[in-house]
Design a protein around this motif. Structure first.
Motif, PDB file in Angstrom:
ATOM      1  N   ARG A 232       0.853  -1.181   0.000  1.00 51.20           N
ATOM      2  CA  ARG A 232       0.000   0.000   0.000  1.00 51.20           C
ATOM      3  C   ARG A 232       0.891   1.233   0.000  1.00 51.20           C
ATOM      4  NH1 ARG A 232      -3.350  -2.760  -1.655  1.00 51.20           N
ATOM      5  NH2 ARG A 232      -5.332  -3.388  -0.727  1.00 51.20           N
ATOM      6  N   LEU A 233       0.317   2.376  -0.387  1.00 49.05           N
ATOM      7  CA  LEU A 233       1.061   3.622  -0.420  1.00 49.05           C
ATOM      8  C   LEU A 233       0.661   4.508   0.746  1.00 49.05           C
ATOM      9  CD1 LEU A 233       1.533   2.557  -3.308  1.00 49.05           C
ATOM     10  CD2 LEU A 233       1.441   4.925  -4.091  1.00 49.05           C
ATOM     11  N   ASP A 234       1.620   5.334   1.180  1.00 49.75           N
ATOM     12  CA  ASP A 234       1.284   6.316   2.198  1.00 49.75           C
ATOM     13  C   ASP A 234       0.916   7.639   1.547  1.00 49.75           C
ATOM     14  OD1 ASP A 234       3.606   7.833   1.678  1.00 49.75           O
ATOM     15  OD2 ASP A 234       4.764   6.837   3.254  1.00 49.75           O
ATOM     16  N   GLU A 235       0.643   8.641   2.372  1.00 51.72           N
ATOM     17  CA  GLU A 235       0.151   9.931   1.864  1.00 51.72           C
ATOM     18  C   GLU A 235       1.172  10.670   1.017  1.00 51.72           C
ATOM     19  OE1 GLU A 235      -0.359  12.830   5.078  1.00 51.72           O
ATOM     20  OE2 GLU A 235       0.883  11.531   6.343  1.00 51.72           O
ATOM     21  N   TYR A 236       2.439  10.272   1.085  1.00 50.22           N
ATOM     22  CA  TYR A 236       3.485  10.905   0.275  1.00 50.22           C
ATOM     23  C   TYR A 236       3.880  10.067  -0.939  1.00 50.22           C
ATOM     24  CZ  TYR A 236       3.722  13.710   4.470  1.00 50.22           C
ATOM     25  OH  TYR A 236       3.382  14.519   5.531  1.00 50.22           O
ATOM     26  N   GLY A 237       3.175   8.983  -1.126  1.00 49.89           N
ATOM     27  CA  GLY A 237       3.471   8.144  -2.285  1.00 49.89           C
ATOM     28  C   GLY A 237       4.549   7.114  -2.045  1.00 49.89           C
ATOM     29  N   ASN A 238       5.045   7.022  -0.812  1.00 43.39           N
ATOM     30  CA  ASN A 238       5.984   5.934  -0.498  1.00 43.39           C
ATOM     31  C   ASN A 238       5.233   4.607  -0.516  1.00 43.39           C
ATOM     32  OD1 ASN A 238       8.224   7.733   0.154  1.00 43.39           O
ATOM     33  ND2 ASN A 238       7.045   8.230   1.997  1.00 43.39           N
ATOM     34  N   LEU A 239       5.922   3.552  -0.934  1.00 41.79           N
ATOM     35  CA  LEU A 239       5.277   2.242  -1.080  1.00 41.79           C
ATOM     36  C   LEU A 239       5.765   1.327   0.051  1.00 41.79           C
ATOM     37  CD1 LEU A 239       4.844   0.395  -4.450  1.00 41.79           C
ATOM     38  CD2 LEU A 239       5.720  -0.822  -2.444  1.00 41.79           C
ATOM     39  N   TRP A 240       4.823   0.803   0.814  1.00 41.43           N
ATOM     40  CA  TRP A 240       5.117  -0.087   1.950  1.00 41.43           C
ATOM     41  C   TRP A 240       4.710  -1.494   1.540  1.00 41.43           C
ATOM     42  CZ3 TRP A 240       6.785   2.007   6.825  1.00 41.43           C
ATOM     43  CH2 TRP A 240       6.840   3.414   6.855  1.00 41.43           C
ATOM     44  N   THR A 241       5.711  -2.362   1.426  1.00 37.09           N
ATOM     45  CA  THR A 241       5.430  -3.707   0.906  1.00 37.09           C
ATOM     46  C   THR A 241       5.864  -4.800   1.870  1.00 37.09           C
ATOM     47  OG1 THR A 241       5.902  -5.277  -0.886  1.00 37.09           O
ATOM     48  CG2 THR A 241       7.652  -3.742  -0.317  1.00 37.09           C
ATOM     49  N   SER A 242       5.203  -5.913   1.758  1.00 35.98           N
ATOM     50  CA  SER A 242       5.666  -7.103   2.451  1.00 35.98           C
ATOM     51  C   SER A 242       7.022  -7.514   1.911  1.00 35.98           C
ATOM     52  CB  SER A 242       4.678  -8.253   2.242  1.00 35.98           C
ATOM     53  OG  SER A 242       4.702  -8.665   0.887  1.00 35.98           O
ATOM     54  N   ALA A 243       7.807  -8.186   2.750  1.00 34.77           N
ATOM     55  CA  ALA A 243       9.105  -8.733   2.351  1.00 34.77           C
ATOM     56  C   ALA A 243       9.395  -9.907   3.273  1.00 34.77           C
ATOM     57  CB  ALA A 243      10.200  -7.684   2.453  1.00 34.77           C
ATOM     58  N   GLY A 244      10.484 -10.601   2.987  1.00 37.89           N
ATOM     59  CA  GLY A 244      10.792 -11.795   3.755  1.00 37.89           C
ATOM     60  C   GLY A 244      11.163 -11.526   5.193  1.00 37.89           C
ATOM     61  N   ASP A 245      11.645 -10.292   5.484  1.00 42.50           N
ATOM     62  CA  ASP A 245      12.073  -9.960   6.844  1.00 42.50           C
ATOM     63  C   ASP A 245      11.204  -8.896   7.496  1.00 42.50           C
ATOM     64  OD1 ASP A 245      12.840  -7.980   5.147  1.00 42.50           O
ATOM     65  OD2 ASP A 245      14.916  -7.839   5.846  1.00 42.50           O
ATOM     66  N   GLY A 246      10.102  -8.566   6.883  1.00 43.73           N
ATOM     67  CA  GLY A 246       9.228  -7.563   7.477  1.00 43.73           C
ATOM     68  C   GLY A 246       8.532  -6.747   6.415  1.00 43.73           C
ATOM     69  N   VAL A 247       8.477  -5.432   6.649  1.00 41.35           N
ATOM     70  CA  VAL A 247       7.849  -4.502   5.713  1.00 41.35           C
ATOM     71  C   VAL A 247       8.923  -3.553   5.209  1.00 41.35           C
ATOM     72  CG1 VAL A 247       6.117  -2.691   5.434  1.00 41.35           C
ATOM     73  CG2 VAL A 247       5.640  -4.640   6.930  1.00 41.35           C
ATOM     74  N   HIS A 248       9.063  -3.430   3.900  1.00 40.06           N
ATOM     75  CA  HIS A 248      10.029  -2.501   3.313  1.00 40.06           C
ATOM     76  C   HIS A 248       9.300  -1.261   2.822  1.00 40.06           C
ATOM     77  CE1 HIS A 248      13.199  -5.826   2.202  1.00 40.06           C
ATOM     78  NE2 HIS A 248      12.775  -5.910   3.457  1.00 40.06           N
TER      79      HIS A 248
END
Ligand code: MG
Length: 305
Positions: A232-248
Motif C-alpha cells: 500500500r502507499l502512504d500519503e506521500y506516495g511511499n510504497l510499503w510492501t511485504s518482504a521476507g524480513d518484514g515490511v520494506h
C-alpha cells in the motif's frame, strides 16, 4: 529484536522511534488480504488455508465469513462494498450491502481464471486484479487444478460494461498491486521467485495511458529478501510492501528507505485506524500492527481500501 532497519535518514521521519510491532492476534495458517473499514472501525482479512475471513475490532478477532471460498485479497469499491479475490471459486466477487454475493469476473476468453489474488479499485470504478496460480497448484489454498488460461496475468474489469480486459501478460506470478496517488502509475509485484529460483522478486511499474492501456516502465524495486506479496502507499506516495524480513518502505523513485522488522514472514499490509496512521500487517499465522508518523494514502482512488 530491533523494530527498524534504517537505510536512508529520511525514513526516521516516517516512523515513531519508540513504537513497537504489536502482535494483535495469532492462530491463522496463512493470513492475507487486509482491508480497513473506517466506518466500522474494523479490519477484515483472510486466513486462506482455513477458508475463512476474519474481522478485528478493537484488537479482538472473530470470524467474518466462513467458508470464504478460500478468499485472498480484499478491497472496497467506491460504494463501500467488499470486493474479494476467491481461490475456491476462481473468481472476483462483490458483497452487496444486502450481504448477497455477485460474481464480477470468472472467465476470460471462455476459460476459467486461475485463482485471483489481489485487487484494487480505481476512482473511475474499474477493478484491477492479479491472477497467479497459487490457489490451484495444491489443495492448501484452494482446489488443485490445471490452469485453463495457461499463464498468470493482470486484468481490468470495466465498471460500465463488465468487460474483462487483460492488461499485463508479461509477468511470471503477478501478485500485489496498487496505484500511485494520482493513479497515473500502476505498481504490480511479481513473486515468480517463490517457485523458481531464478524467478523475479520485484515490483514493476506501468504508466496508465488513455483507454487503460499500460506502458511498461520496467522494474521499480527488487525486494530482498522476497516476497512483495502485497503493498500500500502512504500519503506521500511511499510504497510499503511485504518482504521476507518484514515490511520494506520505498520512495516514489524506488529507493529503499527502511524496514519494519516483523518476526514472521509478511504477506500484506493495510493502513487503518481512525487517523490511518496505523499499519496493519498480516504475517503467516499472525496479525500485527505498528503506529507510524505518517498516514496511509486517502482511501479513495489509490489505497484500495
Ligand atoms: Mg497476494
Amino acid at each position: 529484536m530491533d523494530t527498524y532497519r534504517i537505510v536512508e535518514d529520511s525514513f526516521r521521519s516516517l516512523v515513531i522511534s519508540h513504537a513497537q510491532v504489536e502482535r494483535l492476534w495469532t492462530g491463522g495458517r496463512w493470513l492475507e488480504g487486509p482491508v480497513y473499514w473506517a466506518d466500522a472501525g474494523m479490519l477484515v482479512f483472510s486466513d486462506i488455508p482455513n477458508d475463512r475471513l476474519l474481522r478485528a475490532v478493537d484488537d479482538s478477532v472473530t470470524v467474518f465469513r466462513s467458508p470464504s471460498r478460500h478468499a485472498n485479497g480484499n478491497t472496497r469499491d467506491r460504494e463501500g462494498r467488499l470486493v474479494t479475490c476467491e481461490h475456491g471459486s476462481r473468481s472476483v466477487t462483490r458483497t452487496e450491502h444486502t450481504g448477497a454475493a455477485t460474481t464480477l469476473a470468472h472467465r476470460y476468453a471462455e476459460k476459467r481464471l486461475n485463482s485471483p489474488n489481489d485487487v484494487v479499485v480505481r476512482s473511475d470504478g474499474s477493478i484491477w486484479f492479479t491472477d497467479p496460480d497459487y490457489g490451484i497448484t495444491s489443495d492448501y489454498e484452494g482446489d488443485r487444478a490445471e490452469s485453463e488460461i495457461g499463464g498468470c496475468h493482470v486484468y481490468r474489469l470495466d465498471p460500465e460494461t463488465s468487460a474483462l480486459t487483460r492488461v499485463i501478460d508479461t509477468m511470471v506470478k503477478p501478485n500485489g498491486l496498487a496505484f500511485s496517488l494520482d493513479e497515473s502509475i500502476l505498481y504490480v509485484s511479481d513473486t515468480g521467485s517463490s517457485h523458481e529460483p531464478d524467478g523475479p522478486p520485484h515490483i514493476r511499474k506501468f504508466q496508465v495511458q488513455a483507454d487503460a492501456v499500460l506502458d511498461d516502465l520496467g522494474v521499480f524495486a527488487v525486494v530482498d529478501p522476497p516476497a512483495s506479496d502485497g503493498f500500500r502507499l502512504d500519503e506521500y506516495g511511499n510504497l510499503w510492501t511485504s518482504a521476507g524480513d518484514g515490511v520494506h518502505c520505498y520512495a516514489p523513485d524506488g529507493t529503499l528507505l527502511g524496514k519494519v522488522l516483523v518476526p514472521e514472514r509478511v504477506s500484506n499490509v493495510a493502513f487503518g485506524g481512525p487517523r490511518r496512521n496505523r499499519l496493519f500487517i498480516t504475517a503467516t499465522t499472525s496479525l500485527y500492527s505498528i503506529y507510524l508518523a505518517i498516514r496511509g494514502a486517502p482511501a479513495t482512488g489509490c489505497a484500495g481500501d
